[in-house]
Design a protein around this motif. Structure first.
Motif, PDB file in Angstrom:
ATOM      1  N   GLY A 175      -5.932  -5.659   2.281  1.00 51.61           N
ATOM      2  CA  GLY A 175      -7.245  -5.470   1.819  1.00 51.61           C
ATOM      3  C   GLY A 175      -7.983  -4.520  -0.243  1.00 51.61           C
ATOM      4  O   GLY A 175      -6.532  -3.900  -0.606  1.00 51.61           O
ATOM      5  N   THR A 176      -8.824  -4.447  -0.591  1.00 52.92           N
ATOM      6  CA  THR A 176      -8.961  -4.835  -1.838  1.00 52.92           C
ATOM      7  C   THR A 176     -10.518  -4.494  -1.997  1.00 52.92           C
ATOM      8  O   THR A 176     -10.749  -4.193  -2.795  1.00 52.92           O
ATOM      9  N   ARG A 177     -10.787  -3.256  -0.707  1.00 52.30           N
ATOM     10  CA  ARG A 177     -12.086  -2.339  -0.432  1.00 52.30           C
ATOM     11  C   ARG A 177     -11.629  -1.112  -1.502  1.00 52.30           C
ATOM     12  O   ARG A 177     -12.954  -0.434  -2.336  1.00 52.30           O
ATOM     13  N   LEU A 178     -10.922  -0.719  -1.465  1.00 52.29           N
ATOM     14  CA  LEU A 178      -9.936   0.308  -2.649  1.00 52.29           C
ATOM     15  C   LEU A 178      -9.735   0.233  -3.969  1.00 52.29           C
ATOM     16  O   LEU A 178      -9.042   0.869  -5.038  1.00 52.29           O
ATOM     17  N   TRP A 179     -10.389  -0.610  -4.455  1.00 51.17           N
ATOM     18  CA  TRP A 179      -9.929  -1.724  -5.663  1.00 51.17           C
ATOM     19  C   TRP A 179     -10.637  -0.298  -7.260  1.00 51.17           C
ATOM     20  O   TRP A 179     -11.575  -0.071  -6.706  1.00 51.17           O
ATOM     21  N   PRO A 180     -10.515  -0.609  -7.580  1.00 54.81           N
ATOM     22  CA  PRO A 180      -8.864  -0.740  -8.963  1.00 54.81           C
ATOM     23  C   PRO A 180      -7.923  -0.515  -8.326  1.00 54.81           C
ATOM     24  O   PRO A 180      -6.557  -1.190  -8.304  1.00 54.81           O
ATOM     25  N   MET A 181      -7.368   0.750  -7.290  1.00 53.76           N
ATOM     26  CA  MET A 181      -6.051   0.602  -7.095  1.00 53.76           C
ATOM     27  C   MET A 181      -5.422   0.017  -5.817  1.00 53.76           C
ATOM     28  O   MET A 181      -4.327  -0.400  -6.460  1.00 53.76           O
ATOM     29  N   SER A 182      -6.848  -0.604  -5.332  1.00 48.39           N
ATOM     30  CA  SER A 182      -5.815  -0.896  -4.004  1.00 48.39           C
ATOM     31  C   SER A 182      -5.994  -2.533  -4.278  1.00 48.39           C
ATOM     32  O   SER A 182      -7.015  -2.661  -4.791  1.00 48.39           O
ATOM     33  N   ARG A 183      -4.647  -3.613  -4.303  1.00 47.87           N
ATOM     34  CA  ARG A 183      -4.527  -4.668  -4.728  1.00 47.87           C
ATOM     35  C   ARG A 183      -4.077  -5.626  -4.212  1.00 47.87           C
ATOM     36  O   ARG A 183      -3.046  -5.260  -3.774  1.00 47.87           O
ATOM     37  N   SER A 184      -4.098  -7.039  -3.903  1.00 47.56           N
ATOM     38  CA  SER A 184      -3.024  -7.833  -3.295  1.00 47.56           C
ATOM     39  C   SER A 184      -1.773  -7.213  -2.870  1.00 47.56           C
ATOM     40  O   SER A 184      -0.595  -7.710  -1.992  1.00 47.56           O
ATOM     41  N   GLN A 185      -1.025  -6.909  -4.087  1.00 46.85           N
ATOM     42  CA  GLN A 185       0.264  -6.795  -4.112  1.00 46.85           C
ATOM     43  C   GLN A 185       0.856  -5.379  -4.216  1.00 46.85           C
ATOM     44  O   GLN A 185       1.931  -4.745  -4.018  1.00 46.85           O
ATOM     45  N   ARG A 186      -0.494  -4.960  -3.960  1.00 47.86           N
ATOM     46  CA  ARG A 186      -0.085  -3.321  -3.406  1.00 47.86           C
ATOM     47  C   ARG A 186      -1.369  -2.887  -2.822  1.00 47.86           C
ATOM     48  O   ARG A 186      -1.913  -1.922  -3.735  1.00 47.86           O
ATOM     49  N   PRO A 187      -1.125  -2.761  -2.123  1.00 48.17           N
ATOM     50  CA  PRO A 187      -2.533  -2.738  -1.185  1.00 48.17           C
ATOM     51  C   PRO A 187      -2.715  -1.192  -0.707  1.00 48.17           C
ATOM     52  O   PRO A 187      -1.641  -0.779  -0.953  1.00 48.17           O
ATOM     53  N   LYS A 188      -4.188  -0.846  -0.182  1.00 50.89           N
ATOM     54  CA  LYS A 188      -3.378   0.425   0.344  1.00 50.89           C
ATOM     55  C   LYS A 188      -3.088   1.184   0.995  1.00 50.89           C
ATOM     56  O   LYS A 188      -2.554   2.925   0.719  1.00 50.89           O
ATOM     57  N   GLN A 189      -2.520   0.560   1.784  1.00 49.76           N
ATOM     58  CA  GLN A 189      -1.930   1.795   2.517  1.00 49.76           C
ATOM     59  C   GLN A 189       0.291   1.989   2.303  1.00 49.76           C
ATOM     60  O   GLN A 189       0.841   2.790   2.864  1.00 49.76           O
ATOM     61  N   PHE A 190      -0.180   1.880   1.099  1.00 52.95           N
ATOM     62  CA  PHE A 190       1.109   1.877   0.072  1.00 52.95           C
ATOM     63  C   PHE A 190       0.939   2.947  -1.090  1.00 52.95           C
ATOM     64  O   PHE A 190       2.004   3.043  -1.767  1.00 52.95           O
ATOM     65  N   LEU A 191      -0.276   2.862  -1.060  1.00 55.67           N
ATOM     66  CA  LEU A 191      -1.345   4.202  -1.931  1.00 55.67           C
ATOM     67  C   LEU A 191      -0.682   5.928  -1.801  1.00 55.67           C
ATOM     68  O   LEU A 191      -1.040   5.657  -0.017  1.00 55.67           O
ATOM     69  N   ALA A 192      -0.553   6.816  -2.249  1.00 54.43           N
ATOM     70  CA  ALA A 192      -0.849   7.812  -2.221  1.00 54.43           C
ATOM     71  C   ALA A 192      -2.630   8.198  -2.280  1.00 54.43           C
ATOM     72  O   ALA A 192      -2.634   8.724  -3.483  1.00 54.43           O
ATOM     73  N   LEU A 193      -3.373   8.069  -1.241  1.00 48.92           N
ATOM     74  CA  LEU A 193      -4.694   8.651  -0.932  1.00 48.92           C
ATOM     75  C   LEU A 193      -5.023   9.798  -1.963  1.00 48.92           C
ATOM     76  O   LEU A 193      -6.036   9.724  -1.940  1.00 48.92           O
ATOM     77  N   THR A 194      -4.855  10.374  -0.638  1.00 51.86           N
ATOM     78  CA  THR A 194      -5.293  11.974   0.147  1.00 51.86           C
ATOM     79  C   THR A 194      -3.759  13.242  -0.312  1.00 51.86           C
ATOM     80  O   THR A 194      -4.926  13.801   0.435  1.00 51.86           O
ATOM     81  N   GLY A 195      -3.362  12.294  -0.598  1.00 54.70           N
ATOM     82  CA  GLY A 195      -1.871  13.295  -0.682  1.00 54.70           C
ATOM     83  C   GLY A 195      -0.773  12.841  -1.886  1.00 54.70           C
ATOM     84  O   GLY A 195      -0.654  11.824  -2.185  1.00 54.70           O
ATOM     85  N   ASP A 196       0.659  13.219  -1.658  1.00 56.81           N
ATOM     86  CA  ASP A 196       1.927  13.034  -2.365  1.00 56.81           C
ATOM     87  C   ASP A 196       2.808  11.888  -1.537  1.00 56.81           C
ATOM     88  O   ASP A 196       3.248  10.696  -2.033  1.00 56.81           O
ATOM     89  N   LEU A 197       1.692  11.211  -0.212  1.00 55.87           N
ATOM     90  CA  LEU A 197       2.554  10.703   0.709  1.00 55.87           C
ATOM     91  C   LEU A 197       1.406   9.322   0.853  1.00 55.87           C
ATOM     92  O   LEU A 197       0.783   9.093   0.949  1.00 55.87           O
ATOM     93  N   SER A 198       1.809   7.632   0.518  1.00 56.47           N
ATOM     94  CA  SER A 198       1.293   6.701   1.264  1.00 56.47           C
ATOM     95  C   SER A 198       0.558   7.121   2.589  1.00 56.47           C
ATOM     96  O   SER A 198       1.316   7.770   2.776  1.00 56.47           O
ATOM     97  N   LEU A 199      -0.258   6.093   2.689  1.00 55.99           N
ATOM     98  CA  LEU A 199      -0.845   6.276   3.874  1.00 55.99           C
ATOM     99  C   LEU A 199       0.680   5.726   4.998  1.00 55.99           C
ATOM    100  O   LEU A 199      -0.152   5.898   5.787  1.00 55.99           O
ATOM    101  N   PHE A 200       0.699   4.939   4.318  1.00 54.88           N
ATOM    102  CA  PHE A 200       2.514   4.452   5.282  1.00 54.88           C
ATOM    103  C   PHE A 200       3.303   5.452   5.519  1.00 54.88           C
ATOM    104  O   PHE A 200       3.300   5.487   6.937  1.00 54.88           O
ATOM    105  N   GLN A 201       3.492   5.945   4.549  1.00 54.72           N
ATOM    106  CA  GLN A 201       4.326   6.953   4.910  1.00 54.72           C
ATOM    107  C   GLN A 201       4.397   8.275   5.849  1.00 54.72           C
ATOM    108  O   GLN A 201       4.864   8.852   6.474  1.00 54.72           O
ATOM    109  N   MET A 202       2.735   8.367   6.292  1.00 52.82           N
ATOM    110  CA  MET A 202       1.693   9.508   6.517  1.00 52.82           C
ATOM    111  C   MET A 202       2.260   8.438   7.976  1.00 52.82           C
ATOM    112  O   MET A 202       2.153   9.530   8.806  1.00 52.82           O
TER     113      MET A 202
END
Length: 474
Positions: free
Chosen positions: A16-43
């Motif tokens: 998904g790219t709905r959180l562009w420009p941080m979320s992109r196809s090579q590093r999408p939102k599940q691997f980003l830390a959006l609400t804290g220190d951990l990525s959503l996948f890690q949470m």
């Protein structure tokens, strides 16, 4: 597997790219830390760190994300049961069917299907919903988690609940497609409609039996792809030809909307799919003016806004209802209340070859050994910053079209060129002629950083001939 513990299956292959420009196809939102220190996948992994309920997770992703999954799981301190690689995207039905077969290799088990990119508060309400779903699954039901609506959201599907069952779950009367706002208000007012969360719980035997009957083409493809799967390092690669034969269909359409065994677990939990920047704002801690900011940011006379910056300094003055997202190579500015429009922006960028890459890659690209950032590019030359993790090494490789010059700026580098191996420390450099076989390693205990200057007729990342590779790449 095959114990009394629930086997969690995490779907982590979305681009998904709905959180562009941080979320992109090579590093999408599940691997980003959006609400804290951990990525959503890690949470998501941390929510499953409960040995009284769960066994080790099975993660379904694609080859492009396999090292991100392994690395982030290691950082979170969570041991994985398996990482299953989809050779092509075929929506959730085939992915869940294949993962179920793998999870049940050692005997029938309860399976909890989770998305990797949801923001969920782990509290008593959440655990109660999990236990109710497990009870329903043990009773032979295919349970789905229905989130108690907090607003007439039009971006979600809804589930109409029927009569209550002994387990505390409810029968499913029907699934409703994404409604209009008026229809959503009407459904919420009735009190028996829930958001469809995309989380499920079921017994592997019951799900497999229903899949065979209701989605035979999906089951046949998944079963064949598991039989043809091969182990690659720590990953399970599903058979490509076999998996590709599956219909491209969600598990909702293929099974849950057809089965008579569907139950919904009313789940009054704090949940968000973080589907747009306004959802990130709502899920984050705001200041007294209603602003959420992170990174090198200054706000002046600003209210009800979201301002995030990865590196560059951002100052915002005299605005309200704004979203400003700054990355290394792109900045998005818009109304927070119009956050859903980011998807249209991305579609326009994808139409233009000059900007399409902005939806795919970040200036900094991550690899299992570390990564690199593009600093400067010109005609026949490129400057990069390389960073290599302690104990890691790049593949033994050569390039047909470019030579390279490495300058160490931090740490210690072990450099192999041909049959010669040398050690380089800070402020030392080495030249790698075009066509020479070479390898870079970090034998030290701190991050190795280098400046790489490339010169040649072609500087694309595909000009790499890997002769040996620790990470199984060709």
């Amino acid at each position: 597997m095959g114990s009394n513990l629930i086997v969690p299956v995490i779907l982590a292959g979305g681009k998904g790219t709905r959180l562009w420009p941080m979320s992109r196809s090579q590093r999408p939102k599940q691997f980003l830390a959006l609400t804290g220190d951990l990525s959503l996948f890690q949470m998501t992994l941390k929510r499953l760190d409960d040995p009284s309920r769960y066994g080790k997770p099975v993660v379904v992703t694609n080859a492009e994300y396999r090292f991100l999954v392994a690395e982030q799981a290691q950082e979170a301190g969570i041991e994985l049961e398996a990482v299953v690689l989809e050779p092509v995207a075929r929506n959730t039905a085939a992915a869940i069917a294949a993962a179920t077969l793998i999870a049940a290799r050692n005997g029938p088990c309860l399976i909890h299907i989770l998305a990797s990119d949801h923001n969920i508060t782990l509290d008593d309400a959440y655990l109660a919903a999990v236990d109710t779903a497990a009870a329903a699954a043990k009773a032979g039901r295919l349970a789905t988690f229905g989130i108690t609506p907090t607003s007439p959201a039009t971006g979600f599907g809804y589930i109409e609940a029927g009569t209550e069952e002994k387990t505390g779950a409810h029968t499913v009367k029907r699934f409703v497609e994404k409604p209009s706002e008026d229809k959503a208000r009407e459904m919420i007012a009735s009190g028996n409609y829930y958001w469809n969360s995309g989380m499920f719980m079921f017994d592997s035997t019951v799900f497999t039996a229903e899949c065979k009957v209701l989605a035979p083409d999906v089951f046949k493809a998944a079963d064949a792809s598991v039989s043809a799967a091969r182990v690659d390092l720590d990953f399970i690669r599903l058979g490509e030809a076999e998996f590709s034969a599956s219909p491209d269909i969600s598990v909702d359409y293929a099974i849950f909307e057809k089965t008579r065994l569907a139950s919904v677990v009313p789940s009054p939990i704090q949940w968000s799919d973080l589907g747009a920047w306004d959802a990130v704002w709502k899920e984050s801690q705001a200041d007294e003016a209603g602003n959420v900011s992170r990174g090198p940011v200054n706000l002046f006379n600003t209210r009800q806004s979201l301002v995030l910056s990865e590196s560059m300094h951002v100052s915002v003055n005299g605005v309200e209802d704004a979203v400003v997202i700054a990355t290394e190579d792109a900045v998005y500015v818009g109304k927070l209340s119009d956050a859903q429009d980011v998807g249209r922006v991305v579609k326009e960028l994808m139409k233009n070859p000059k900007t399409a890459k902005l939806t795919e890659e970040h200036r900094t690209s991550y690899r299992p050994w570390g990564g690199y950032s593009s600093v400067l590019m010109g005609d026949r030359f490129q400057v990069k910053r390389l960073f290599v993790k302690p104990g890691k090494q790049l593949s033994l490789q050569k390039h047909h079209h470019r030579s390279e010059h490495w300058i160490v700026v931090r740490g210690t580098a072990e450099v192999q060129i041909g049959d010669t191996v040398q050690m380089l420390r800070e402020n030392q450099s080495v030249y790698i002629p075009q066509g020479d076989v070479h390898r870079l390693s970090n034998p030290g205990k701190i991050l190795l950083e280098l400046i790489e200057v490339q010169t040649g007729s072609y500087l694309g990342e595909d000009d790499i001939i890997r002769l040996e590779d620790t990470f199984g790449r060709s």
